[in-house]
Design an enzyme around this catalytic site. Structure first.
Site, PDB file in Angstrom:
ATOM      1  N   ARG A  43      11.616 -21.703  -2.077  1.00 37.39           N
ATOM      2  CA  ARG A  43      11.968 -22.947  -1.378  1.00 37.39           C
ATOM      3  C   ARG A  43      10.781 -23.890  -1.247  1.00 37.39           C
ATOM      4  O   ARG A  43      10.953 -25.046  -0.932  1.00 37.39           O
ATOM      5  CB  ARG A  43      12.446 -22.624   0.040  1.00 37.39           C
ATOM      6  CG  ARG A  43      13.747 -21.877   0.048  1.00 37.39           C
ATOM      7  CD  ARG A  43      14.000 -21.372   1.438  1.00 37.39           C
ATOM      8  NE  ARG A  43      14.663 -22.425   2.200  1.00 37.39           N
ATOM      9  CZ  ARG A  43      15.722 -22.217   2.967  1.00 37.39           C
ATOM     10  NH1 ARG A  43      16.215 -21.015   3.093  1.00 37.39           N
ATOM     11  NH2 ARG A  43      16.282 -23.205   3.621  1.00 37.39           N
ATOM     12  N   LYS A 142      14.556  -2.408  -4.673  1.00 35.38           N
ATOM     13  CA  LYS A 142      15.041  -1.659  -3.518  1.00 35.38           C
ATOM     14  C   LYS A 142      14.595  -2.355  -2.238  1.00 35.38           C
ATOM     15  O   LYS A 142      13.614  -3.102  -2.295  1.00 35.38           O
ATOM     16  CB  LYS A 142      14.570  -0.213  -3.561  1.00 35.38           C
ATOM     17  CG  LYS A 142      13.044  -0.053  -3.409  1.00 35.38           C
ATOM     18  CD  LYS A 142      12.654   1.365  -3.247  1.00 35.38           C
ATOM     19  CE  LYS A 142      12.555   1.789  -1.822  1.00 35.38           C
ATOM     20  NZ  LYS A 142      11.390   1.258  -1.075  1.00 35.38           N
ATOM     21  N   LYS A 176       5.662   5.155 -12.863  1.00 37.42           N
ATOM     22  CA  LYS A 176       4.298   5.675 -12.735  1.00 37.42           C
ATOM     23  C   LYS A 176       3.980   6.593 -13.915  1.00 37.42           C
ATOM     24  O   LYS A 176       4.803   7.450 -14.263  1.00 37.42           O
ATOM     25  CB  LYS A 176       4.145   6.468 -11.425  1.00 37.42           C
ATOM     26  CG  LYS A 176       4.112   5.585 -10.183  1.00 37.42           C
ATOM     27  CD  LYS A 176       3.874   6.429  -8.943  1.00 37.42           C
ATOM     28  CE  LYS A 176       4.031   5.587  -7.690  1.00 37.42           C
ATOM     29  NZ  LYS A 176       2.832   4.863  -7.306  1.00 37.42           N
ATOM     30  N   GLU A 210       1.311   8.966   2.824  1.00 37.25           N
ATOM     31  CA  GLU A 210       0.523   7.726   2.796  1.00 37.25           C
ATOM     32  C   GLU A 210      -0.390   7.728   4.009  1.00 37.25           C
ATOM     33  O   GLU A 210       0.021   8.179   5.084  1.00 37.25           O
ATOM     34  CB  GLU A 210       1.452   6.513   2.877  1.00 37.25           C
ATOM     35  CG  GLU A 210       2.405   6.409   1.703  1.00 37.25           C
ATOM     36  CD  GLU A 210       3.238   5.134   1.805  1.00 37.25           C
ATOM     37  OE1 GLU A 210       2.767   4.089   1.362  1.00 37.25           O
ATOM     38  OE2 GLU A 210       4.350   5.203   2.338  1.00 37.25           O
ATOM     39  N   HIS A 234      12.672   7.227  -3.963  1.00 35.41           N
ATOM     40  CA  HIS A 234      11.539   7.836  -4.671  1.00 35.41           C
ATOM     41  C   HIS A 234      11.578   9.375  -4.657  1.00 35.41           C
ATOM     42  O   HIS A 234      11.450  10.009  -5.710  1.00 35.41           O
ATOM     43  CB  HIS A 234      10.207   7.385  -4.063  1.00 35.41           C
ATOM     44  CG  HIS A 234      10.050   5.894  -3.961  1.00 35.41           C
ATOM     45  ND1 HIS A 234      10.487   5.023  -4.941  1.00 35.41           N
ATOM     46  CD2 HIS A 234       9.489   5.113  -3.009  1.00 35.41           C
ATOM     47  CE1 HIS A 234      10.206   3.790  -4.577  1.00 35.41           C
ATOM     48  NE2 HIS A 234       9.599   3.807  -3.412  1.00 35.41           N
ATOM     49  N   LYS A 334       4.189   7.969   6.804  1.00 30.54           N
ATOM     50  CA  LYS A 334       3.099   6.996   6.921  1.00 30.54           C
ATOM     51  C   LYS A 334       2.057   7.542   7.885  1.00 30.54           C
ATOM     52  O   LYS A 334       2.372   8.356   8.742  1.00 30.54           O
ATOM     53  CB  LYS A 334       3.632   5.669   7.458  1.00 30.54           C
ATOM     54  CG  LYS A 334       4.713   5.066   6.571  1.00 30.54           C
ATOM     55  CD  LYS A 334       4.320   3.695   6.086  1.00 30.54           C
ATOM     56  CE  LYS A 334       5.357   3.074   5.200  1.00 30.54           C
ATOM     57  NZ  LYS A 334       4.878   2.784   3.862  1.00 30.54           N
TER      58      LYS A 334
HETATM   59  C1  BG6 Z   1       7.727   1.399  -1.436  1.00 28.41           C
HETATM   60  C2  BG6 Z   1       7.960   1.504   0.046  1.00 28.41           C
HETATM   61  O1  BG6 Z   1       8.930   1.547  -2.126  1.00 28.41           O
HETATM   62  O2  BG6 Z   1       6.821   2.405  -1.853  1.00 28.41           O
HETATM   63  C3  BG6 Z   1       6.645   1.407   0.807  1.00 28.41           C
HETATM   64  O3  BG6 Z   1       8.814   0.466   0.471  1.00 28.41           O
HETATM   65  C4  BG6 Z   1       5.659   2.428   0.274  1.00 28.41           C
HETATM   66  O4  BG6 Z   1       6.840   1.609   2.194  1.00 28.41           O
HETATM   67  C5  BG6 Z   1       5.548   2.328  -1.235  1.00 28.41           C
HETATM   68  O5  BG6 Z   1       4.410   2.177   0.879  1.00 28.41           O
HETATM   69  C6  BG6 Z   1       4.702   3.456  -1.791  1.00 28.41           C
HETATM   70  O6  BG6 Z   1       4.450   3.191  -3.138  1.00 28.41           O
HETATM   71  P1  BG6 Z   1       3.144   3.745  -3.828  1.00 28.41           P
HETATM   72  O7  BG6 Z   1       3.314   3.358  -5.258  1.00 28.41           O
HETATM   73  O8  BG6 Z   1       1.977   3.102  -3.160  1.00 28.41           O
HETATM   74  O9  BG6 Z   1       3.154   5.211  -3.601  1.00 28.41           O
END
Ligand code: BG6
Length: 497
Positions: A43, A142, A176, A210, A234, A334
């Site tokens: 926009r 997603k 990946k 993470e 994932h 996380k």
């Molecule tokens: C995304 C999630 O799909 O994947 C995130 O929405 C997440 O929350 C991310 O941090 C992790 O991806 P990667 O490639 O860093 O492991």
């Protein structure tokens, strides 16, 4: 082959954090087909040059090795264009259509990187403007839906205006290099196939941890949670890659058919398994790499009494001949102790022990996905000779006819070292695949629906569950209930044993 790549959400987070850097890498590697345009759509009121300057500025946030030099950016910038659009307005699509039709590229990719709530209307508007011809491919990011019903609703709308072959549902984990390697390991080598079954494998652990928190996505995440954000897509895709039967060939549908069978074979939840085989957690304040970090409920955009899970551990089973009875443990979260994605295959111990073996030592194949990309094979070997250290030789000999003391050793393959800079990142590969029309690494609608069907009872259970998510301090491996869950089967997470 000429192409136009239209990026809806062209100034958004995903565009400048992931997509533009990936497109630039493809440009740098010379793999982006010549004669292409990348058209950012948003926009904002930007000229082509202002858009180029915006994207250039954003590269400051990209890791140094992946930033363009001045002259490289000039070449890349020549591909960039901008169209101001309100994606809810039909008239704006008509203008986009004019721009695209004037050039009539061989392939038109519409990458829908907008807020998820706009996916269906963008697809409908694309069709209404006559932009859904056979040369069009639509990429959907997603999350596709919030539950089974909303996912189905999106898929039904999309199906009305596009054929399945035109729809590229992204799960970036499939792009990946380490996940590609998983397919190579299983279907390019004969070595492990005879072992890859319940007779030899005790349990499988899939961990995607993470150390980051929710960053600037608190509001989105609070509405989403770890189950929808990571497990439904994932983690289940990784489970499929491990659990699927060898496909008859490498065509997209042959691979997706086999993944679908795994999802269909996932053991349905019962009241008992929902209580005992699923753990949800939420991080509280803690320390990551020596730095104090706030708890989840203190993050910007998160409700003060949020019940959203930032951690999930669960035990799944694939009910078929190959896997019946083998637990597949999935764990993601996380603000955990480390950024680490790995799959651990724990093999069964020898049926009869004739040597002295360290407690709990078994053969183990570790598939490291990130940050390290490699394979470790854990074996047992003759360790250092302990005879001279033994105080009571005769007693020892009576207890054990052999002096062999086994010790764990490991074979270590480091794919980053082996292939280094020749490796292509996830988004780069996936974007090139879309432009070239390869669907192998994209998720079909039935796979996605099946994954939602399986996680939905967990969502329902939590909706009625009066227990809070279990707290865990940031910087740890999650709530102790996750260790208790796996311990009930007599196992432990790979970092614990
Ligand atoms: C995304 C999630 O799909 O994947 C995130 O929405 C997440 O929350 C991310 O941090 C992790 O991806 P990667 O490639 O860093 O492991």
């Amino acid at each position: 082959m000429s192409f136009d790549l239209v990026l809806f959400g062209g100034t958004g987070d995903l565009a400048w954090r992931k997509l533009m850097p990936a497109l630039f890498q493809a440009f740098r590697h010379g793999s982006l087909p010549a004669g292409g345009r990348i058209i950012g759509v948003a926009r904002d009121d930007l000229s082509d040059d202002a858009y180029r300057a915006f994207i250039k500025g954003r590269f400051d946030d990209v890791e140094l090795a992946k930033r363009p030099h001045e002259d490289e950016f000039a070449g890349f910038a020549a591909l960039l264009h901008f169209v101001r659009m309100d994606v809810t307005q039909a008239a704006d699509y008509a203008r986009l259509a004019e721009l695209l039709k004037a050039r009539n590229a061989d392939t038109v990719v519409m990458y829908v990187a907008t807020a998820p709530g706009l996916f269906t209307s963008v697809c409908e508007q694309i069709a209404a403007a006559g932009l859904n011809g056979p040369q069009t491919r639509v990429v959907l990011e997603k999350p596709l839906g919030h539950d089974l019903a909303s996912n189905r609703a999106i898929n039904e709308t999309v199906r009305r205006v596009l054929t399945e072959k035109q729809v590229f549902r992204i799960d970036h984990y499939l792009g990946k290099p380490s996940v590609q390697n998983l397919f190579a390991l299983r279907f390019g080598n004969a070595l492990f196939e005879p072992l890859w079954r319940r007779e030899n494998i005790a349990n499988i652990q899939i961990t995607i941890s993470e150390d980051l928190g929710v960053e600037k996505r608190g509001a989105f995440y609070d509405h989403t949670g770890a189950l929808r954000d990571m497990v439904q897509n994932h983690a289940l895709q990784l489970l499929c890659a491990i659990g699927m039967e060898p496909p008859i060939n490498a065509h997209a549908d042959a691979i997706r058919d086999e993944k679908l069978k795994v999802l269909r074979a996932l053991k349905p939840w019962t009241v008992e398994t929902l209580q005992q085989h699923v753990v949800r957690g939420q991080y509280s304040a803690g320390t990551i790499n020596g730095v104090a970090v706030p708890g989840y409920r203190q993050e910007t955009g998160v409700a003060p009494h949020s019940q959203t899970e930032t951690f999930v551990a669960l035990r799944a089973e694939i009910a078929n001949w190959r896997w019946a009875g083998v637990p597949f443990y999935i764990r993601t979260g996380k603000r955990l102790a480390a950024r680490d994605a790995r799959i651990v295959i724990n093999f069964r111990p020898t049926p009869h022990a004739i040597f002295s073996t360290p407690a709990g030592a078994v053969n183990r194949l570790v598939i490291n996905l990130q940050p390290k990309d490699g394979l470790e094979l854990h074996l047992l070997a003759q360790g250092p000779d302990k005879r001279n250290q033994s105080r009571d030789k005769s007693a020892n000999q009576n207890a054990n006819p052999s002096t062999m003391q086994l010790a764990p050793v490991q074979l270590d393959l480091d794919f980053d070292k082996r292939f280094g800079s020749q490796r292509v990142g996830a988004y780069e590969r996936l974007l090139l695949d879309v432009i070239e029309g390869r669907l192998n690494l994209f998720v079909r609608s039935d796979e996605q629906e099946e994954a939602w069907r399986w996680v939905e009872p967990i969502l329902d259970h939590w909706r009625h569950d009066t227990h809070e998510p279990r707290p865990y301090a940031a910087g740890t491996w999650g709530p102790s209930a996750a260790s208790a869950m796996i311990a009930r089967d007599g196992y432990c997470w790979s970092e614990e044993c």
